[in-house]
Design a protein around this motif. Sequence first.
Motif, PDB file in Angstrom:
ATOM      1  N   LYS A 142       0.815  -1.215   0.000  1.00 15.12           N
ATOM      2  CA  LYS A 142       0.000   0.000   0.000  1.00 15.12           C
ATOM      3  C   LYS A 142       0.850   1.267   0.000  1.00 15.12           C
ATOM      4  O   LYS A 142       0.440   2.298  -0.540  1.00 15.12           O
ATOM      5  CB  LYS A 142      -0.916   0.015   1.229  1.00 15.12           C
ATOM      6  CG  LYS A 142      -1.952  -1.081   1.257  1.00 15.12           C
ATOM      7  CD  LYS A 142      -2.832  -0.997   2.493  1.00 15.12           C
ATOM      8  CE  LYS A 142      -3.675   0.256   2.517  1.00 15.12           C
ATOM      9  NZ  LYS A 142      -4.606   0.282   3.674  1.00 15.12           N
ATOM     10  N   TYR A 143       2.025   1.198   0.644  1.00 17.50           N
ATOM     11  CA  TYR A 143       2.841   2.398   0.808  1.00 17.50           C
ATOM     12  C   TYR A 143       4.319   2.104   0.545  1.00 17.50           C
ATOM     13  O   TYR A 143       4.794   1.005   0.844  1.00 17.50           O
ATOM     14  CB  TYR A 143       2.716   2.935   2.245  1.00 17.50           C
ATOM     15  CG  TYR A 143       1.309   3.177   2.704  1.00 17.50           C
ATOM     16  CD1 TYR A 143       0.585   4.277   2.245  1.00 17.50           C
ATOM     17  CD2 TYR A 143       0.698   2.301   3.597  1.00 17.50           C
ATOM     18  CE1 TYR A 143      -0.713   4.497   2.673  1.00 17.50           C
ATOM     19  CE2 TYR A 143      -0.602   2.517   4.029  1.00 17.50           C
ATOM     20  CZ  TYR A 143      -1.303   3.612   3.555  1.00 17.50           C
ATOM     21  OH  TYR A 143      -2.589   3.832   3.984  1.00 17.50           O
ATOM     22  N   PRO A 144       5.052   3.099   0.049  1.00 16.07           N
ATOM     23  CA  PRO A 144       6.510   2.959   0.006  1.00 16.07           C
ATOM     24  C   PRO A 144       7.064   2.916   1.432  1.00 16.07           C
ATOM     25  O   PRO A 144       6.725   3.768   2.258  1.00 16.07           O
ATOM     26  CB  PRO A 144       6.967   4.224  -0.721  1.00 16.07           C
ATOM     27  CG  PRO A 144       5.754   4.746  -1.432  1.00 16.07           C
ATOM     28  CD  PRO A 144       4.588   4.356  -0.566  1.00 16.07           C
ATOM     29  N   ILE A 145       7.911   1.917   1.730  1.00 15.65           N
ATOM     30  CA  ILE A 145       8.467   1.747   3.077  1.00 15.65           C
ATOM     31  C   ILE A 145       9.966   1.478   2.974  1.00 15.65           C
ATOM     32  O   ILE A 145      10.407   0.678   2.145  1.00 15.65           O
ATOM     33  CB  ILE A 145       7.787   0.579   3.823  1.00 15.65           C
ATOM     34  CG1 ILE A 145       6.291   0.855   4.021  1.00 15.65           C
ATOM     35  CG2 ILE A 145       8.459   0.342   5.180  1.00 15.65           C
ATOM     36  CD1 ILE A 145       5.533  -0.304   4.657  1.00 15.65           C
ATOM     37  N   VAL A 146      10.740   2.144   3.828  1.00 12.80           N
ATOM     38  CA  VAL A 146      12.167   1.885   3.957  1.00 12.80           C
ATOM     39  C   VAL A 146      12.484   1.819   5.448  1.00 12.80           C
ATOM     40  O   VAL A 146      11.836   2.479   6.264  1.00 12.80           O
ATOM     41  CB  VAL A 146      13.006   2.990   3.274  1.00 12.80           C
ATOM     42  CG1 VAL A 146      14.493   2.864   3.621  1.00 12.80           C
ATOM     43  CG2 VAL A 146      12.821   2.935   1.753  1.00 12.80           C
ATOM     44  N   MET A 147      13.481   0.988   5.817  1.00 12.89           N
ATOM     45  CA  MET A 147      13.904   0.881   7.207  1.00 12.89           C
ATOM     46  C   MET A 147      15.279   1.526   7.381  1.00 12.89           C
ATOM     47  O   MET A 147      16.122   1.473   6.484  1.00 12.89           O
ATOM     48  CB  MET A 147      13.940  -0.575   7.659  1.00 12.89           C
ATOM     49  CG  MET A 147      12.594  -1.268   7.572  1.00 12.89           C
ATOM     50  SD  MET A 147      12.551  -2.903   8.365  1.00 12.89           S
ATOM     51  CE  MET A 147      12.583  -2.440  10.107  1.00 12.89           C
ATOM     52  N   CYS A 148      15.481   2.126   8.544  1.00 11.56           N
ATOM     53  CA  CYS A 148      16.721   2.824   8.857  1.00 11.56           C
ATOM     54  C   CYS A 148      17.277   2.324  10.184  1.00 11.56           C
ATOM     55  O   CYS A 148      16.527   2.215  11.163  1.00 11.56           O
ATOM     56  CB  CYS A 148      16.450   4.334   8.938  1.00 11.56           C
ATOM     57  SG  CYS A 148      17.833   5.319   9.522  1.00 11.56           S
ATOM     58  N   SER A 149      18.553   2.005  10.216  1.00 16.07           N
ATOM     59  CA  SER A 149      19.248   1.529  11.420  1.00 16.07           C
ATOM     60  C   SER A 149      18.854   0.087  11.735  1.00 16.07           C
ATOM     61  O   SER A 149      19.662  -0.815  11.631  1.00 16.07           O
ATOM     62  CB  SER A 149      18.991   2.436  12.622  1.00 16.07           C
ATOM     63  OG  SER A 149      19.673   1.981  13.767  1.00 16.07           O
ATOM     64  N   GLU A 150      17.621  -0.138  12.117  1.00 18.06           N
ATOM     65  CA  GLU A 150      17.111  -1.489  12.332  1.00 18.06           C
ATOM     66  C   GLU A 150      16.572  -2.060  11.023  1.00 18.06           C
ATOM     67  O   GLU A 150      16.123  -1.325  10.140  1.00 18.06           O
ATOM     68  CB  GLU A 150      15.993  -1.476  13.372  1.00 18.06           C
ATOM     69  CG  GLU A 150      16.459  -1.134  14.786  1.00 18.06           C
ATOM     70  CD  GLU A 150      16.883  -2.369  15.550  1.00 18.06           C
ATOM     71  OE1 GLU A 150      17.829  -3.046  15.088  1.00 18.06           O
ATOM     72  OE2 GLU A 150      16.274  -2.647  16.578  1.00 18.06           O
ATOM     73  N   SER A 161      21.716   0.246   7.236  1.00 15.92           N
ATOM     74  CA  SER A 161      22.070  -0.132   8.601  1.00 15.92           C
ATOM     75  C   SER A 161      23.579  -0.346   8.676  1.00 15.92           C
ATOM     76  O   SER A 161      24.336   0.151   7.833  1.00 15.92           O
ATOM     77  CB  SER A 161      21.301  -1.399   9.000  1.00 15.92           C
ATOM     78  OG  SER A 161      21.512  -1.718  10.360  1.00 15.92           O
ATOM     79  N   ILE A 162      24.030  -1.067   9.706  1.00 15.99           N
ATOM     80  CA  ILE A 162      25.431  -1.444   9.864  1.00 15.99           C
ATOM     81  C   ILE A 162      25.487  -2.945  10.135  1.00 15.99           C
ATOM     82  O   ILE A 162      24.467  -3.575  10.411  1.00 15.99           O
ATOM     83  CB  ILE A 162      26.104  -0.682  11.020  1.00 15.99           C
ATOM     84  CG1 ILE A 162      25.405  -1.015  12.348  1.00 15.99           C
ATOM     85  CG2 ILE A 162      26.123   0.807  10.765  1.00 15.99           C
ATOM     86  CD1 ILE A 162      26.160  -0.551  13.577  1.00 15.99           C
ATOM     87  N   ASP A 163      26.684  -3.496  10.093  1.00 13.17           N
ATOM     88  CA  ASP A 163      26.892  -4.893  10.450  1.00 13.17           C
ATOM     89  C   ASP A 163      27.169  -4.955  11.953  1.00 13.17           C
ATOM     90  O   ASP A 163      28.305  -4.769  12.400  1.00 13.17           O
ATOM     91  CB  ASP A 163      28.058  -5.475   9.656  1.00 13.17           C
ATOM     92  CG  ASP A 163      28.197  -6.984   9.831  1.00 13.17           C
ATOM     93  OD1 ASP A 163      27.779  -7.500  10.892  1.00 13.17           O
ATOM     94  OD2 ASP A 163      28.752  -7.641   8.935  1.00 13.17           O
ATOM     95  N   ASP A 164      26.118  -5.184  12.738  1.00 11.98           N
ATOM     96  CA  ASP A 164      26.243  -5.161  14.199  1.00 11.98           C
ATOM     97  C   ASP A 164      27.109  -6.303  14.716  1.00 11.98           C
ATOM     98  O   ASP A 164      27.821  -6.144  15.715  1.00 11.98           O
ATOM     99  CB  ASP A 164      24.852  -5.225  14.842  1.00 11.98           C
ATOM    100  CG  ASP A 164      24.098  -3.920  14.697  1.00 11.98           C
ATOM    101  OD1 ASP A 164      24.539  -2.929  15.293  1.00 11.98           O
ATOM    102  OD2 ASP A 164      23.070  -3.889  13.999  1.00 11.98           O
ATOM    103  N   ILE A 165      27.047  -7.461  14.068  1.00 12.66           N
ATOM    104  CA  ILE A 165      27.843  -8.602  14.511  1.00 12.66           C
ATOM    105  C   ILE A 165      29.330  -8.289  14.368  1.00 12.66           C
ATOM    106  O   ILE A 165      30.113  -8.438  15.309  1.00 12.66           O
ATOM    107  CB  ILE A 165      27.468  -9.870  13.718  1.00 12.66           C
ATOM    108  CG1 ILE A 165      26.015 -10.268  13.987  1.00 12.66           C
ATOM    109  CG2 ILE A 165      28.416 -11.017  14.063  1.00 12.66           C
ATOM    110  CD1 ILE A 165      25.521 -11.423  13.134  1.00 12.66           C
TER     111      ILE A 165
END
Length: 334
Positions: A142-150, A161-165
């Motif tokens: 229904k909507y454009p979605i992007v995730m940041c950090s998580e 994001s980053i490679d937390d491991i």
Amino acid sequence: MAISKNVTISEIAKQAHVSTATVSRIINKTGYVKPETTRKVIQAISDFGLTPKDFHITEIDSNTNSILVCLPDFRNPFYADVIDGIQKAATSRGFRTFYYEASDYKNALNEYENIMEQNNFSGLLLVHNIFDKEKLGRLRLKYPIVMCSEHCNVPEISFVSIDDIYSSQIAINYLLSVGRNKIALVNSMLTNAYAKYREKGFLEALSKAGLVPNNDWIMHISNIDFDIAVSVISALLKEQEHPDAFYCVSDVYGAAAIKAIQNCNLRVPEDIAVIGFDNIDLAKMVVPSLTTISQPKMQMGHQSCELLLNLIENPSSPTQHILLNTELIVRDST
């Protein structure tokens, strides 16, 4: 989802050379679609012998030039630079940003969907982990979605994001290199994806070094809260045996560790070394200054917002999964 007895959204999308999500947004008048894309879809519908009127589709530009940005906790100083990056990207492209903190983290997507529908936002930027991946998958139609950090490893959702491991392994390997091998972990709750991955990196680095972690030294704190962290760490330091280093998944926790250690008449770093995560301004303010893993917070916010705006303006934009580099910043606490 059929829109008539004989024609489906997929068929119209194929005819117009757009995604099914784009056709859905036009039919339901939810989110922004470029006028030329709208015209292509309307033409595709006409090619099937139908008319926009059949589905109450109009060529009205539904762009509000506004995006909804959802964060887990406004009090966490980590998000200041992330927000700054988001704001710069949005402003440069003529978009307005509206920031929101979910009142019910586990049911956040239902809350966001209602807000999106009521305010006709053009897109959704998520700056926290999502529990309901199926709901997220439906919402992206229904909507454009992007995730940041998580991010939650949904293939169709772009993220920055980053490679937390790997970042955790850098931190632990550094502590090991300066002679610390009794390392405690101060973590947030494992419902946060970053907490889960940073703990995994911590455990893997210890295992590779031939060390067995002390489970009593792995702490999970419900909030990024200085006072709570001081209390939890102080309780650990009252035990007969204590760590010779603390790895903290937040600089707030790192500052709390320094405070707790000093309250127990121990020295940093002589008795106990401390390393944090994020490289917020607080890391330079505490005494001694805090060694930390620096992540590119502003770049993360800016780049994730750019991805969202590209998706809004061009729904056929490819999905991107971007991991930015982190850096170990060595200061006095180690």
